[in-house]
Design an enzyme around this catalytic site. Sequence first.
Site, PDB file in Angstrom:
ATOM      1  N   LYS A  23       0.840  -1.194   0.000  1.00 10.15           N
ATOM      2  CA  LYS A  23       0.000   0.000   0.000  1.00 10.15           C
ATOM      3  C   LYS A  23       0.884   1.257   0.000  1.00 10.15           C
ATOM      4  O   LYS A  23       1.891   1.299   0.703  1.00 10.15           O
ATOM      5  CB  LYS A  23      -0.887   0.015   1.237  1.00 10.15           C
ATOM      6  N   HIS A  47      -2.198   7.686   1.360  1.00  6.50           N
ATOM      7  CA  HIS A  47      -2.319   7.596   2.809  1.00  6.50           C
ATOM      8  C   HIS A  47      -1.287   6.655   3.414  1.00  6.50           C
ATOM      9  O   HIS A  47      -1.253   6.489   4.611  1.00  6.50           O
ATOM     10  CB  HIS A  47      -3.712   7.112   3.215  1.00  6.50           C
ATOM     11  N   GLY A  80     -10.728   9.214  -0.619  1.00  2.00           N
ATOM     12  CA  GLY A  80     -11.834  10.077  -1.037  1.00  2.00           C
ATOM     13  C   GLY A  80     -13.007   9.374  -1.690  1.00  2.00           C
ATOM     14  O   GLY A  80     -13.854  10.027  -2.289  1.00  2.00           O
ATOM     15  N   ARG A 102     -12.697   6.641   5.597  1.00  2.00           N
ATOM     16  CA  ARG A 102     -13.568   7.536   6.360  1.00  2.00           C
ATOM     17  C   ARG A 102     -15.053   7.354   6.082  1.00  2.00           C
ATOM     18  O   ARG A 102     -15.881   7.618   6.951  1.00  2.00           O
ATOM     19  CB  ARG A 102     -13.132   8.991   6.132  1.00  2.00           C
TER      20      ARG A 102
HETATM   21  C1  LIG Z   1      -8.057   7.607  11.627  1.00  2.00           C
HETATM   22  C2  LIG Z   1      -7.269   7.062  10.456  1.00  2.00           C
HETATM   23  C3  LIG Z   1      -6.083   6.396  10.676  1.00  2.00           C
HETATM   24  C4  LIG Z   1      -5.331   5.891   9.630  1.00  2.00           C
HETATM   25  N1  LIG Z   1      -4.141   5.241   9.869  1.00  2.00           N
HETATM   26  C5  LIG Z   1      -3.440   4.735   8.826  1.00  2.00           C
HETATM   27  C6  LIG Z   1      -2.219   4.033   9.040  1.00  2.00           C
HETATM   28  O1  LIG Z   1      -1.747   3.886  10.143  1.00  2.00           O
HETATM   29  N2  LIG Z   1      -1.567   3.532   7.962  1.00  2.00           N
HETATM   30  C7  LIG Z   1      -2.065   3.685   6.695  1.00  2.00           C
HETATM   31  O2  LIG Z   1      -1.452   3.215   5.730  1.00  2.00           O
HETATM   32  N3  LIG Z   1      -3.216   4.350   6.462  1.00  2.00           N
HETATM   33  C8  LIG Z   1      -3.908   4.859   7.486  1.00  2.00           C
HETATM   34  N4  LIG Z   1      -5.079   5.532   7.259  1.00  2.00           N
HETATM   35  C9  LIG Z   1      -5.532   5.692   5.885  1.00  2.00           C
HETATM   36  C10 LIG Z   1      -6.547   4.620   5.542  1.00  2.00           C
HETATM   37  O3  LIG Z   1      -6.036   3.313   5.710  1.00  2.00           O
HETATM   38  C11 LIG Z   1      -6.987   4.787   4.103  1.00  2.00           C
HETATM   39  O4  LIG Z   1      -5.860   4.694   3.236  1.00  2.00           O
HETATM   40  C12 LIG Z   1      -7.667   6.113   3.876  1.00  2.00           C
HETATM   41  O5  LIG Z   1      -8.496   6.434   4.982  1.00  2.00           O
HETATM   42  C13 LIG Z   1      -8.494   6.041   2.613  1.00  2.00           C
HETATM   43  O6  LIG Z   1      -9.049   7.288   2.311  1.00  2.00           O
HETATM   44  P1  LIG Z   1     -10.552   7.663   2.722  1.00  2.00           P
HETATM   45  O7  LIG Z   1     -10.573   7.808   4.216  1.00  2.00           O
HETATM   46  O8  LIG Z   1     -10.791   8.970   2.030  1.00  2.00           O
HETATM   47  O9  LIG Z   1     -11.462   6.549   2.256  1.00  2.00           O
HETATM   48  C14 LIG Z   1      -5.819   6.047   8.310  1.00  2.00           C
HETATM   49  C15 LIG Z   1      -7.030   6.720   8.088  1.00  2.00           C
HETATM   50  C16 LIG Z   1      -7.749   7.237   9.134  1.00  2.00           C
HETATM   51  C17 LIG Z   1      -9.046   7.951   8.850  1.00  2.00           C
END
Ligand SMILES: Cc1cc2nc3c(=O)[nH]c(=O)nc-3n(C[C@H](O)[C@H](O)[C@H](O)COP(=O)(O)O)c2cc1C
Length: 151
Positions: A23, A47, A80, A102
């Site tokens: 990822k 992310h 998104g 989210r």
């Molecule tokens: C509260 C929170 C914590 C997250 N922690 C991580 C993480 O530790 N590692 C990671 O690769 N992505 C993390 N993400 C990203 C999510 O895995 C994901 O890639 C991202 O939320 C996708 O986008 P979206 O929220 O717009 O759907 C996190 C997202 C959120 C909202």
Amino acid sequence: MPSLSWAEMRWLRQRWPGKLLIKGILSVEEARQASAEGIDGIVLSNHGGRQLDGSVSPLELVAEVRAAVGDAMTLLLDGGFRRGSDVLKARLLGADAAMLGRATLYGLGAGGEAGVDHALRLLHAELDRDLGLLGCSKLEELDDSLMRESR
Ligand SMILES: Cc1cc2nc3c(=O)[nH]c(=O)nc-3n(C[C@H](O)[C@H](O)[C@H](O)COP(=O)(O)O)c2cc1C
């Protein structure tokens, strides 16, 4: 992990016989390299430790990456995705699937487990309706001729 490199991925690949996905890929070159290293799939995502708001959007990259890695590699993306039509665009551009963060988290905050179910049901209903609006009854019927209509 700041020191994670292709050497570590190679090490992991040799020891892990199951499916291995990375990822956080955000370039065609990295996607090609992942394919060459025998990685089963990639998640285009800004992310994966690279939360720069100015980085390239995975949706902008997906068609180019699919063309570079071919059909065998699993190609996911996230970032998104809020509506059924977002998922259809990703599929049309070459993704196997989109991942949600989210969208479900908001459901969780609003209504706990039932809120997550509700968020997923909404998205599923939109997906179904938007497929119908494109004249398709299932995802497999999407093809390039629809690109102008769905973009
Ligand atoms: C509260 C929170 C914590 C997250 N922690 C991580 C993480 O530790 N590692 C990671 O690769 N992505 C993390 N993400 C990203 C999510 O895995 C994901 O890639 C991202 O939320 C996708 O986008 P979206 O929220 O717009 O759907 C996190 C997202 C959120 C909202």
